[in-house]
Design a protein around this motif. Sequence first.
Motif, PDB file in Angstrom:
ATOM      1  N   LEU A 147       8.569 -41.391 -47.240  1.00 39.14           N
ATOM      2  CA  LEU A 147       9.056 -40.223 -47.983  1.00 39.14           C
ATOM      3  C   LEU A 147       9.954 -40.645 -49.153  1.00 39.14           C
ATOM      4  CD1 LEU A 147       9.895 -37.695 -45.106  1.00 39.14           C
ATOM      5  CD2 LEU A 147       8.083 -37.495 -46.819  1.00 39.14           C
ATOM      6  N   GLU A 148      10.671 -41.758 -48.978  1.00 36.57           N
ATOM      7  CA  GLU A 148      11.593 -42.234 -50.005  1.00 36.57           C
ATOM      8  C   GLU A 148      10.888 -42.365 -51.363  1.00 36.57           C
ATOM      9  OE1 GLU A 148      13.465 -45.960 -49.139  1.00 36.57           O
ATOM     10  OE2 GLU A 148      14.602 -45.893 -51.025  1.00 36.57           O
ATOM     11  N   GLY A 149      11.442 -41.726 -52.376  1.00 39.63           N
ATOM     12  CA  GLY A 149      10.849 -41.787 -53.717  1.00 39.63           C
ATOM     13  C   GLY A 149       9.765 -40.746 -53.943  1.00 39.63           C
ATOM     14  N   GLY A 150       9.414 -40.007 -52.903  1.00 39.59           N
ATOM     15  CA  GLY A 150       8.292 -39.072 -53.006  1.00 39.59           C
ATOM     16  C   GLY A 150       8.664 -37.750 -53.665  1.00 39.59           C
ATOM     17  N   LEU A 151       7.645 -37.084 -54.202  1.00 40.00           N
ATOM     18  CA  LEU A 151       7.815 -35.737 -54.754  1.00 40.00           C
ATOM     19  C   LEU A 151       6.994 -34.778 -53.900  1.00 40.00           C
ATOM     20  CD1 LEU A 151       9.015 -33.993 -57.032  1.00 40.00           C
ATOM     21  CD2 LEU A 151       6.884 -34.350 -58.302  1.00 40.00           C
ATOM     22  N   LEU A 152       7.682 -33.830 -53.264  1.00 36.49           N
ATOM     23  CA  LEU A 152       7.000 -32.857 -52.406  1.00 36.49           C
ATOM     24  C   LEU A 152       7.071 -31.473 -53.045  1.00 36.49           C
ATOM     25  CD1 LEU A 152       8.344 -33.686 -48.814  1.00 36.49           C
ATOM     26  CD2 LEU A 152       6.549 -34.829 -50.113  1.00 36.49           C
ATOM     27  N   ALA A 153       6.267 -30.560 -52.513  1.00 36.83           N
ATOM     28  CA  ALA A 153       6.417 -29.136 -52.847  1.00 36.83           C
ATOM     29  C   ALA A 153       6.558 -28.375 -51.539  1.00 36.83           C
ATOM     30  CB  ALA A 153       5.216 -28.628 -53.629  1.00 36.83           C
ATOM     31  N   THR A 154       7.062 -27.162 -51.648  1.00 41.84           N
ATOM     32  CA  THR A 154       7.202 -26.306 -50.475  1.00 41.84           C
ATOM     33  C   THR A 154       7.101 -24.846 -50.923  1.00 41.84           C
ATOM     34  OG1 THR A 154       8.592 -25.820 -48.540  1.00 41.84           O
ATOM     35  CG2 THR A 154       9.738 -26.127 -50.640  1.00 41.84           C
ATOM     36  N   GLY A 155       7.009 -23.944 -49.967  1.00 45.45           N
ATOM     37  CA  GLY A 155       7.066 -22.514 -50.287  1.00 45.45           C
ATOM     38  C   GLY A 155       8.211 -21.917 -49.507  1.00 45.45           C
ATOM     39  N   PHE A 156       8.905 -20.956 -50.098  1.00 48.43           N
ATOM     40  CA  PHE A 156       9.987 -20.264 -49.386  1.00 48.43           C
ATOM     41  C   PHE A 156       9.397 -19.051 -48.657  1.00 48.43           C
ATOM     42  CE2 PHE A 156      12.712 -21.679 -53.215  1.00 48.43           C
ATOM     43  CZ  PHE A 156      12.938 -22.909 -52.636  1.00 48.43           C
ATOM     44  N   PRO A 157       9.892 -18.767 -47.446  1.00 52.07           N
ATOM     45  CA  PRO A 157       9.311 -17.641 -46.677  1.00 52.07           C
ATOM     46  C   PRO A 157       9.887 -16.285 -47.100  1.00 52.07           C
ATOM     47  CG  PRO A 157      10.961 -18.759 -45.370  1.00 52.07           C
ATOM     48  CD  PRO A 157      10.915 -19.494 -46.685  1.00 52.07           C
ATOM     49  N   PHE A 158       9.649 -15.930 -48.383  1.00 52.62           N
ATOM     50  CA  PHE A 158      10.306 -14.737 -48.949  1.00 52.62           C
ATOM     51  C   PHE A 158       9.866 -13.432 -48.285  1.00 52.62           C
ATOM     52  CE2 PHE A 158       6.574 -15.848 -51.422  1.00 52.62           C
ATOM     53  CZ  PHE A 158       5.873 -14.655 -51.482  1.00 52.62           C
ATOM     54  N   LYS A 159       8.732 -13.470 -47.577  1.00 53.89           N
ATOM     55  CA  LYS A 159       8.275 -12.252 -46.894  1.00 53.89           C
ATOM     56  C   LYS A 159       8.807 -12.156 -45.465  1.00 53.89           C
ATOM     57  CE  LYS A 159       3.898 -13.147 -48.456  1.00 53.89           C
ATOM     58  NZ  LYS A 159       2.426 -13.165 -48.402  1.00 53.89           N
ATOM     59  N   TYR A 160       9.388 -13.262 -44.974  1.00 57.74           N
ATOM     60  CA  TYR A 160       9.712 -13.350 -43.546  1.00 57.74           C
ATOM     61  C   TYR A 160      11.171 -13.719 -43.304  1.00 57.74           C
ATOM     62  CZ  TYR A 160       4.648 -13.711 -43.612  1.00 57.74           C
ATOM     63  OH  TYR A 160       3.322 -13.487 -43.855  1.00 57.74           O
ATOM     64  N   PRO A 161      12.100 -12.737 -43.400  1.00 61.76           N
ATOM     65  CA  PRO A 161      13.520 -13.048 -43.199  1.00 61.76           C
ATOM     66  C   PRO A 161      13.790 -13.694 -41.851  1.00 61.76           C
ATOM     67  CG  PRO A 161      13.150 -10.662 -43.491  1.00 61.76           C
ATOM     68  CD  PRO A 161      11.839 -11.321 -43.708  1.00 61.76           C
ATOM     69  N   GLN A 162      12.951 -13.378 -40.865  1.00 63.58           N
ATOM     70  CA  GLN A 162      13.176 -13.949 -39.522  1.00 63.58           C
ATOM     71  C   GLN A 162      13.029 -15.476 -39.508  1.00 63.58           C
ATOM     72  OE1 GLN A 162      10.530 -12.181 -40.540  1.00 63.58           O
ATOM     73  NE2 GLN A 162       8.726 -12.444 -39.256  1.00 63.58           N
ATOM     74  N   TYR A 163      12.405 -16.035 -40.558  1.00 62.59           N
ATOM     75  CA  TYR A 163      12.212 -17.495 -40.602  1.00 62.59           C
ATOM     76  C   TYR A 163      13.168 -18.196 -41.559  1.00 62.59           C
ATOM     77  CZ  TYR A 163       7.766 -16.371 -38.302  1.00 62.59           C
ATOM     78  OH  TYR A 163       6.808 -15.904 -37.452  1.00 62.59           O
ATOM     79  N   PHE A 164      14.027 -17.437 -42.268  1.00 65.92           N
ATOM     80  CA  PHE A 164      14.875 -18.075 -43.279  1.00 65.92           C
ATOM     81  C   PHE A 164      15.672 -19.239 -42.693  1.00 65.92           C
ATOM     82  CE2 PHE A 164      15.667 -14.182 -46.299  1.00 65.92           C
ATOM     83  CZ  PHE A 164      14.314 -14.129 -46.568  1.00 65.92           C
ATOM     84  N   ALA A 165      16.356 -18.965 -41.569  1.00 67.44           N
ATOM     85  CA  ALA A 165      17.284 -19.968 -41.034  1.00 67.44           C
ATOM     86  C   ALA A 165      16.531 -21.232 -40.621  1.00 67.44           C
ATOM     87  CB  ALA A 165      18.051 -19.381 -39.846  1.00 67.44           C
ATOM     88  N   ALA A 166      15.432 -21.059 -39.871  1.00 66.10           N
ATOM     89  CA  ALA A 166      14.674 -22.235 -39.414  1.00 66.10           C
ATOM     90  C   ALA A 166      14.071 -22.965 -40.607  1.00 66.10           C
ATOM     91  CB  ALA A 166      13.579 -21.810 -38.438  1.00 66.10           C
ATOM     92  N   TYR A 167      13.579 -22.203 -41.592  1.00 67.69           N
ATOM     93  CA  TYR A 167      12.993 -22.858 -42.771  1.00 67.69           C
ATOM     94  C   TYR A 167      14.038 -23.742 -43.457  1.00 67.69           C
ATOM     95  CZ  TYR A 167      11.487 -24.078 -47.295  1.00 67.69           C
ATOM     96  OH  TYR A 167      11.208 -24.847 -48.390  1.00 67.69           O
ATOM     97  N   LEU A 168      15.262 -23.190 -43.640  1.00 69.44           N
ATOM     98  CA  LEU A 168      16.298 -23.971 -44.334  1.00 69.44           C
ATOM     99  C   LEU A 168      16.641 -25.243 -43.563  1.00 69.44           C
ATOM    100  CD1 LEU A 168      18.565 -21.163 -45.801  1.00 69.44           C
ATOM    101  CD2 LEU A 168      17.063 -22.743 -47.042  1.00 69.44           C
ATOM    102  N   GLU A 169      16.565 -25.170 -42.240  1.00 69.18           N
ATOM    103  CA  GLU A 169      16.795 -26.396 -41.442  1.00 69.18           C
ATOM    104  C   GLU A 169      15.699 -27.425 -41.732  1.00 69.18           C
ATOM    105  OE1 GLU A 169      19.544 -27.107 -39.760  1.00 69.18           O
ATOM    106  OE2 GLU A 169      20.238 -25.146 -40.475  1.00 69.18           O
ATOM    107  N   THR A 170      14.444 -26.969 -41.860  1.00 68.55           N
ATOM    108  CA  THR A 170      13.370 -27.940 -42.178  1.00 68.55           C
ATOM    109  C   THR A 170      13.619 -28.531 -43.565  1.00 68.55           C
ATOM    110  OG1 THR A 170      11.771 -26.362 -43.179  1.00 68.55           O
ATOM    111  CG2 THR A 170      11.678 -26.666 -40.772  1.00 68.55           C
TER     112      THR A 170
END
Length: 265
Positions: free
Chosen positions: A146-169
């Motif tokens: 992972l070191e030096g890598g460029l990743l992408a992700t999506g935010f769970p904007f439709k699912y407030p129930q996942y905000f906290a767990a997503y931020l931990e990931t």
Amino acid sequence: MHPMLNIAIRAARNAGNLIIRSLQHVEHLEVTTKGRNDFVSDVDRLAEQEIINTIHKSYPEHAILAEESGTQGSNDVVWVIDPLDGTKNFLHGFPHYCVSIAIMVKGKIEHGVIYDPLRDELFTASRGAGAKLNDRRLRVTKRKELEGGLLATGFPFKYPQYFAAYLETFKAVFPQVADIRRTGSAALDLAYVAAGRLDGYWEIGLEKWDLAAGVLLIEEAGGVVSDFTGGDDHFNSGNLVVGNLQIQQQILDSIAPHLTDELKK
Ligand code: IPD
Ligand code: CA
Ligand code: CA
């Protein structure tokens, strides 16, 4: 080229042209809300209709699973359509969105097309025949850590129930990489992983039309896709982790300790 892929490309280009033409009127578009933070405009609907018309001209009997109009027909062949992936970007004039079309035969994705009309970039894949960007063969990156890598992700904007767990990931992955992008188009994120522009990607709660074409592109470019447990239920769960063999595993390992029971799928 398989004739169905040819039609998928024609449909994607037609829809892309329609999207570009409607850019002139984007501030006058009527926008309605489908759900929490989830918007749709006439451009999404018209582009989708354009795609379905193009498909049905050649294959009137094939079934459709499309974001805005749902399912149509019943057949071994199902076309899975996102007419405009990155609607929010489009509506804000943020130039990053695409058309995504996949063809499933007896439940298996056999062909995929992702078309970026602004850059005129056409990503295509057929099972067993590799993935391409325009005429160039695609490979995922060779990065081992992972070191030096460029990743992408999506935010769970439709699912407030996942905000906290997503931020931990996010907190678990972010310190290990060079940076993380949130581009607003899941389909283009997947196409970019296939093209070696990104090392990996993860997101919670995707729909079938967001990921169908992109996962085939990645597999055909030598990459790996899975749900959050490393299994292959991502098409149903909508939870997706992708990358080359090493990076995908390292993202999975990093997020695993932070998943709630609901996200272990
Ligand atoms: C969305 C985009 C976004 C992703 C969302 C999708 P839409 O699709 O792909 O990047 O985070 O999960 O719903 O609504 O623009 O087609
Ligand atoms: Ca989408
Ligand atoms: Ca869409």
